[in-house]
Design a protein around this motif. Structure first.
Motif, PDB file in Angstrom:
ATOM      1  N   VAL A  32      -5.277   3.691  -2.195  1.00 16.99           N
ATOM      2  CA  VAL A  32      -5.994   4.061  -3.415  1.00 16.99           C
ATOM      3  C   VAL A  32      -6.643   5.433  -3.239  1.00 16.99           C
ATOM      4  O   VAL A  32      -6.714   6.223  -4.191  1.00 16.99           O
ATOM      5  N   GLY A  33      -7.089   5.730  -2.025  1.00 17.24           N
ATOM      6  CA  GLY A  33      -7.638   7.042  -1.742  1.00 17.24           C
ATOM      7  C   GLY A  33      -6.582   8.126  -1.912  1.00 17.24           C
ATOM      8  O   GLY A  33      -6.859   9.219  -2.427  1.00 17.24           O
ATOM      9  N   ILE A  34      -5.359   7.836  -1.479  1.00 16.45           N
ATOM     10  CA  ILE A  34      -4.257   8.786  -1.661  1.00 16.45           C
ATOM     11  C   ILE A  34      -3.993   9.009  -3.142  1.00 16.45           C
ATOM     12  O   ILE A  34      -3.801  10.141  -3.597  1.00 16.45           O
ATOM     13  N   CYS A  35      -4.013   7.929  -3.905  1.00 16.71           N
ATOM     14  CA  CYS A  35      -3.777   8.036  -5.351  1.00 16.71           C
ATOM     15  C   CYS A  35      -4.849   8.891  -6.021  1.00 16.71           C
ATOM     16  O   CYS A  35      -4.543   9.767  -6.843  1.00 16.71           O
ATOM     17  N   PRO A  67       0.812  -1.220   0.000  1.00 17.54           N
ATOM     18  CA  PRO A  67       0.000   0.000   0.000  1.00 17.54           C
ATOM     19  C   PRO A  67       0.847   1.273   0.000  1.00 17.54           C
ATOM     20  O   PRO A  67       0.504   2.254  -0.665  1.00 17.54           O
ATOM     21  N   CYS A  68       1.941   1.270   0.757  1.00 19.66           N
ATOM     22  CA  CYS A  68       2.802   2.455   0.786  1.00 19.66           C
ATOM     23  C   CYS A  68       3.404   2.719  -0.589  1.00 19.66           C
ATOM     24  O   CYS A  68       3.463   3.877  -1.042  1.00 19.66           O
ATOM     25  N   TRP A  69       3.852   1.670  -1.236  1.00 26.76           N
ATOM     26  CA  TRP A  69       4.482   1.848  -2.544  1.00 26.76           C
ATOM     27  C   TRP A  69       3.464   2.372  -3.557  1.00 26.76           C
ATOM     28  O   TRP A  69       3.780   3.210  -4.397  1.00 26.76           O
ATOM     29  N   ARG A  70       2.236   1.894  -3.483  1.00 24.09           N
ATOM     30  CA  ARG A  70       1.198   2.398  -4.381  1.00 24.09           C
ATOM     31  C   ARG A  70       1.066   3.917  -4.247  1.00 24.09           C
ATOM     32  O   ARG A  70       1.073   4.658  -5.242  1.00 24.09           O
ATOM     33  N   ALA A  71       0.925   4.365  -3.005  1.00 22.55           N
ATOM     34  CA  ALA A  71       0.755   5.797  -2.754  1.00 22.55           C
ATOM     35  C   ALA A  71       1.967   6.580  -3.226  1.00 22.55           C
ATOM     36  O   ALA A  71       1.838   7.649  -3.852  1.00 22.55           O
ATOM     37  N   MET A  72       3.159   6.069  -2.951  1.00 20.12           N
ATOM     38  CA  MET A  72       4.383   6.767  -3.328  1.00 20.12           C
ATOM     39  C   MET A  72       4.531   6.868  -4.841  1.00 20.12           C
ATOM     40  O   MET A  72       5.007   7.883  -5.370  1.00 20.12           O
TER      41      MET A  72
END
Length: 230
Positions: free
Chosen positions: A73-76, A18-23
Motif C-alpha cells: 500500500v505504501g508503494i501504491c 501484496p506484489c500484485w497490488r503494487a504492480m
C-alpha cells in the motif's frame, strides 16, 4: 518523468497478493521499472542481498533511486504521489472520497485473512485425517460472510462503479488480487454475488490487470479448493 522512472526497480513473486497490488498501481500510473521476478518456492526472497533491502524477507520490494519501500500500500501511495498527473488518478482529491478509498483499502486485508490465512493454510498444513470438519466449515462460513459483505458494498454503488466509488483507485488495486484468487480457487461467486461477478468481469478487462496477471496462473490449472463454501 522518464528520468524519475529510470531508476525504479521492483522485486516480486508470482501470485503474491501484496506484489500484485503494487504492480497494479505502478501499471495504472504508467511507471516503468526494472522487473525482478523471484521464486518464493526457492526462497530467493530470503537471500542475503534481498534481506539487505527488506530484513523481513518479504515481497514486494520497490526501489526508486535511494528510496526503498517494502509495503504494497505504501508503494501504491508513493506511485500516486511521485507520479501525480501521470496515468490513472488512484486517489481522489475530495477528503470524504479519500476516506472511502482508505476505508476499503484497509478493509481488503480481511478477505486475504479469511481465505488464505484462516481457511486454506489450515487445509494445507493439517494432515487430511486430522482436519476438524466442523472447524473447517466454520472457517469457510466466515469467508462466505466476508465476501457477502463486499457484495453488499457494491450493491450500494451505482452500476459500473468500483469498490470505493465511480473510479478505479488504490482500494481496487488492494481488493482485486483477493477476489481474483477466490475465483481461481473455485469460490462460488456466481451463486451468491452478482455485483461482485460484474465487478470481476469489468476489472479483469483493464490493461493493468492483463499486464500483471500472475505468470504461473496462465500455465497451471485452477484448483477447486473453495467450491463448497456454501
Amino acid at each position: 518523468m522518464a528520468g524519475k522512472e529510470s531508476s525504479a526497480e521492483l522485486y516480486w513473486g508470482s501470485g503474491s497478493f501484496p506484489c500484485w497490488r503494487a504492480m497494479l498501481c505502478l501499471a495504472e500510473k504508467n511507471v516503468k521499472y526494472k522487473s525482478h521476478l523471484l521464486s518464493m518456492d526457492k526462497k530467493e526472497h530470503k537471500s542475503e542481498d534481498l534481506l539487505k533491502l527488506n530484513p523481513r524477507g518479504q515481497l514486494p520490494i520497490f526501489k526508486h533511486g535511494q528510496l526503498i519501500i517494502n509495503e504494497s500500500v505504501g508503494i501504491c501511495q508513493y506511485a500516486e504521489s511521485a507520479f501525480k498527473g501521470q496515468g490513472t488518478q488512484l486517489m481522489p482529491e475530495e477528503p470524504s472520497q479519500q476516506a472511502a478509498v482508505w476505508q476499503r483499502t484497509l478493509e481488503a486485508e480481511n478477505v486475504r485473512q479469511r481465505a488464505v490465512l484462516d481457511t486454506l493454510m489450515y487445509m494445507w498444513t493439517t494432515k487430511p485425517e486430522e482436519i476438524d470438519q466442523d472447524l473447517l466449515k466454520k472457517k469457510k462460513q466466515a469467508l462466505g460472510q466476508e465476501v457477502q459483505l463486499w457484495e453488499r458494498y457494491l450493491a450500494k454503488q451505482k452500476p459500473g462503479s468500483h469498490i470505493a466509488g465511480p473510479d478505479f483507485t488504490i482500494a481496487d488495486a488492494t481488493f482485486w488480487p483477493s477476489l481474483a484468487f477466490l475465483v481461481r480457487v473455485g469460490f462460488p461467486l456466481q451463486s451468491c454475488c452478482p455485483h461482485l461477478v460484474k465487478y470481476y468481469e469489468m476489472v479483469k478487462q483493464r490493461p493493468s490487470v492483463e499486464e500483471t496477471w500472475p505468470p504461473h496462473w496462465k500455465t497451471t490449472p485452477s484448483p477447486g479448493l473453495l467450491k463448497d463454501v456454501f
